[in-house]
Every structure is written in structure tokens, then in C-alpha cells.
Design an enzyme around this catalytic site. Structure first.
Site, PDB file in Angstrom:
ATOM      1  N   ASP A 226     -30.692 -56.244 108.751  1.00 43.71           N
ATOM      2  CA  ASP A 226     -30.477 -54.870 108.959  1.00 43.71           C
ATOM      3  C   ASP A 226     -31.370 -54.868 109.801  1.00 43.71           C
ATOM      4  O   ASP A 226     -32.674 -54.749 108.759  1.00 43.71           O
ATOM      5  CB  ASP A 226     -30.349 -54.878 107.960  1.00 43.71           C
TER       6      ASP A 226
ATOM      7  N   ASP B 180     -29.291 -47.709 113.900  1.00 47.67           N
ATOM      8  CA  ASP B 180     -28.726 -48.600 113.013  1.00 47.67           C
ATOM      9  C   ASP B 180     -27.895 -48.946 112.989  1.00 47.67           C
ATOM     10  O   ASP B 180     -27.076 -48.805 113.407  1.00 47.67           O
ATOM     11  CB  ASP B 180     -27.728 -47.579 111.673  1.00 47.67           C
TER      12      ASP B 180
END
Length: 439
Positions: free
Chosen positions: A321, A116
């Protein structure tokens, strides 16, 4: 560049993490490891039908986008009831679609960790568990590891934790990370060894989670690659604050890859399209990029650059992202892009699916569509491959335009638009690169 489906180790090395993250760089060390989508892990995939898998992905994505919007937008910019999910307090986000296989401890216990770019703390579930969710692999037991060390309060590693995440008890450095979807992890910060094939990273500060709950499914923990001091990339001086990744497209069963460091084979490839990173003090964990516009069929869409600008107060802007699936744009920008795409597309329209309002039957005769491009500050242009903006939603015949509107001023470049091309983040030098390698 073709990528083998087996884990590729460029060199046998041992890396030593530093108590306080360092920007020092040695260009002879590079590590490359395999990235897989969570749906490729059979036991985590309870949906065997493509449409069901797609809808499950979209539900996960809606929660993450809602959490980001809630955290990074002024309250007046949107209505909470329009976000499509319940929101709870929390600072980081608990969703990620791509996984790596790593060994924890000595001898190593191998686990799948979610990757992440929007999180900092590295953590893994640990025995003894006061509360743990089910995972595929055995839960890591620090009592069996010769390299396990508890981090003490007041140490540099403990101080590297964000203040809101830091807890101290009986002299031990504890941590607590709460995610916007209600998931959380709590435990003790430890120094441990991570193993990628024959590459070992010693004394890495990471969370040993004894109380964990939420939507992590069978994933054992998280590998945080965000911009904070405690993130993986900033703990390892050899990376020089640089890493790159290549996410496989949703229709490609081959794995992608994740690589650390600059130089030959690293995160500073010759021939990439480079754009400036933009620092947001309100969200230092996340990577923002300087986007100035969008194009359809090689023609720039008439959208004001101000729509993509990060304000002085830290609102708006364009985030990149890995944990978000669909690229979201402020409504006015989305509608201009969508309308320009429809005007240049020759195909039979299909009904809307989930959040996608522009879909086509891909088996229709003479289905033709224009290219989509990102225009970055300073002049660079990135033109996406078709799998970067048209996504199959039923596994058979329907393709949808993979962008979505947002009532917020925040834009998010999601992982659909990132698939199939090398993404290089060089935080130390302040740039993000696209290409030239593909996967």
C-alpha cells in the site's frame, strides 16, 4: 537509472479511455510523470521542524492502518481501543503521501492529486461548491471546460462504480465516497480530459466533487490506482492493467515517478524480482502479495508461513500500500524480526519514538546493522536498502527500525519499505515486480 527532476514524457500521445474498462493492450504507449511527497508542497507543510513533520506523518499513518485493520480483520482479532484512532463507517481510505500534477479539462486546470493504490474512484473538487475544503490551486470549474460531459445513470461508466458509491438523481450519475477517517467526497460522475504534460487522456470517468470534507489538506483530489473497474489503470486500455512507480526515500528531496504500460520503459522491466499477486475478494481494490517469510542478515527468521497467508474468508494476508507509511506485521512475526535484527546490530540504543520501539543513535561509533529481506512465494527474495528499514525520526541522530506490530492478522508493506526501488504491478498477469531500477 537516473531520473530527471523535470517531468519526462516518453512520447506525445492522446489516450482514449473506454466506458467499460478494457484489458486490451497496445505496447507503444507509455506515460511517465513526476511523484512528489506531500511534505514537499510548501503550502501543505505547516511543520518546518523535522520531528513535528515526522509525528504528523505517524498520526496520519496510525489512522490509515487503524481503518484498514478495522475493515479487513474479524472483530475478534483486535480491540478497537488499541487502534489509536476513532473509527467511522466507510469503505475506502482518505490518506495518501504521494502526489502527481495533472491538468483537468480543456483547457486544462492543473491540480495536485494524491496517488493511492488502495482507492478506485478518481475525483477532483468542482465548482460550484456546496462544501469544499481549502486547496492551493483554483477549484476546477466544469463550466469552463469544452470536454466536460455528465455521466448518465445506467451508462457503462456509471455501472462501473461500486454499488455502495453510486447515486442517481434526475438521470445523472452521482457518487459518494466515505473514508474511514470521516472524510468524504460527493458529486456527479463526469467524463473529462486529463493532461500529463503533452499526453492527453480523453473521456476519463471521474468524480466532480461538489461536497468534500476531510483531511486532504491542499490536495485537489485523488487518482485511484486500485484494482476496481473505475480506477485509472483499468479505464485505460493502453496500460494493459500494468503500471509502475518509484517512491523517493524520505531523506531524498528528488521526485519519484509513476509510469503506465508494459514493455520498454513500462511496468514490465527485465531483471525485476517478480512475486505473485494474491486476489482478495473481500478487498478487491487492494493489491496483496504472496509473502512467505522474512530474513535478517541473509538468514531466514523462523516464522511460520501461515502467519502471512490470506484465509479463504479474506482475512490476514499481506497488502502492499502506497498510502501506509510503516510496514505492520502480526505481533509474533514482528517480534521475531525485531529480535533477530537487535541480535545482529552493533549500536547504541536510543529511546523509543512514537510507535517505534527499536531505535539507535546513528552517530555512535561502529554502528553496524544487518540487512532485511522479504521472501516471496516461489522463491524470489527482495533485500531492502538501509533507508527501507531504518528511518530518521528527528533529523539529527536517531534512526528507528521502521516496522510495527499489529494485533490483527493483516500485514501491510508500507511506503518506507517501497522507497528507492521500482515497484511494478501487473494486475492482468497477476504479478508484482521489485526493481531493478532505483530512484
Amino acid at each position: 537509472m537516473a531520473v530527471s527532476s523535470k517531468l519526462l514524457l516518453l512520447v506525445m500521445i492522446t489516450l482514449i479511455s473506454v466506458p467499460v474498462p478494457s484489458s486490451q493492450f497496445q505496447n507503444h504507449n507509455h506515460t511517465k510523470l513526476e511523484l512528489v511527497h506531500r511534505d514537499q508542497i510548501s503550502s501543505s507543510n505547516k511543520f518546518h521542524n523535522h520531528s513535528h513533520r515526522f509525528l504528523a506523518r505517524m498520526q496520519r499513518d496510525a489512522k490509515r492502518v487503524a481503518a484498514l485493520t478495522h475493515h479487513l480483520s474479524p472483530a475478534k482479532d483486535y480491540e478497537l481501543e488499541n487502534l489509536g484512532t476513532d473509527l467511522v463507517s466507510g469503505y475506502y481510505l482518505g490518506f495518501s503521501e504521494y502526489l502527481v500534477r495533472v491538468g483537468i479539462g480543456s483547457p486544462p486546470t492543473f491540480q495536485y492529486l494524491a496517488v493511492d493504490t488502495g482507492s478506485n474512484v478518481i475525483w477532483v473538487q468542482c465548482q460550484p461548491c456546496s462544501q469544499c475544503y481549502n486547496q492551493d490551486d483554483p477549484v476546477f470549474n466544469p463550466a469552463t471546460s469544452a470536454s466536460y460531459t455528465v455521466v448518465l445513470c445506467g451508462s457503462p461508466a456509471c455501472d462501473a462504480l461500486p454499488l455502495n458509491d453510486r447515486r442517481c438523481h434526475a438521470g445523472k450519475c452521482g457518487y459518494e465516497v466515505n473514508y474511514h477517517d470521516g472524510s468524504y467526497t460527493k458529486g456527479t460522475l463526469m467524463l473529462e480530459t486529463l493532461t500529463f504534460g503533452q499526453t492527453r487522456i480523453q473521456n476519463l470517468a471521474m468524480g466532480c466533487g461538489h461536497s468534500n470534507q476531510g483531511s486532504f489538506n491542499v490536495i485537489a483530489g485523488l487518482l485511484g490506482l486500485g484494482g476496481g473497474r473505475i480506477s485509472f489503470v483499468n479505464q485505460i486500455s493502453e496500460t494493459g492493467g500494468a503500471f509502475s512507480y518509484c517512491l523517493p526515500s524520505y531523506s531524498n528531496l528528488s521526485p519519484g515517478w509513476l509510469r503506465f504500460g508494459r514493455g520498454l520503459g513500462g511496468a514490465f522491466p527485465v531483471g525485476a524480482t517478480w512475486a505473485p499477486l494474491v486476489y482478495n475478494p473481500r478487498a478487491p481494490n487492494f493489491y496483496y502479495v504472496g509473502l512467505s517469510g522474512l530474513g535478517v542478515g541473509g538468514v531466514r527468521v523462523p516464522i511460520s508461513e501461515d502467519i502471512f497467508r490470506l484465509t479463504d474468508s479474506g482475512y490476514g494476508g499481506v497488502m502492499i500500500d502506497t498510502g501506509t507509511m510503516v510496514t505492520t506485521l502480526p505481533t509474533v512475526a514482528y517480534e521475531a524480526l525485531r529480535d533477530a535484527f537487535i541480535a545482529k546490530t552493533n549500536g547504541v540504543r536510543a529511546p523509543s519514538v512514537s510507535t517505534f520501539d527499536t531505535c539507535y543513535h546513528q552517530d555512535s561509533d561502529n554502528f553496524q546493522f544487518p540487512s532485511i529481506s522479504f521472501y516471496f512465494i516461489g522463491g524470489p527474495i527482495l533485500t531492502l536498502a538501509s533507508h527501507g528499514f531504518l528511518i530518521p525520526v528527528d533529523g539529527v541522530e536517531t534512526l528507528c527500525f521502521a516496522f510495527a506490530p499489529s494485533a490483527s492478522g493483516l500485514s501491510i508493506i508500507g511506503n518506507i519499505q517501497q522507497t528507492g526501488i521500482q515497484i511494478s504491478i501487473d494486475e492482468a498477469r497477476g504479478y508484482i515486480g521489485f526493481g531493478p531500477n532505483v530512484c
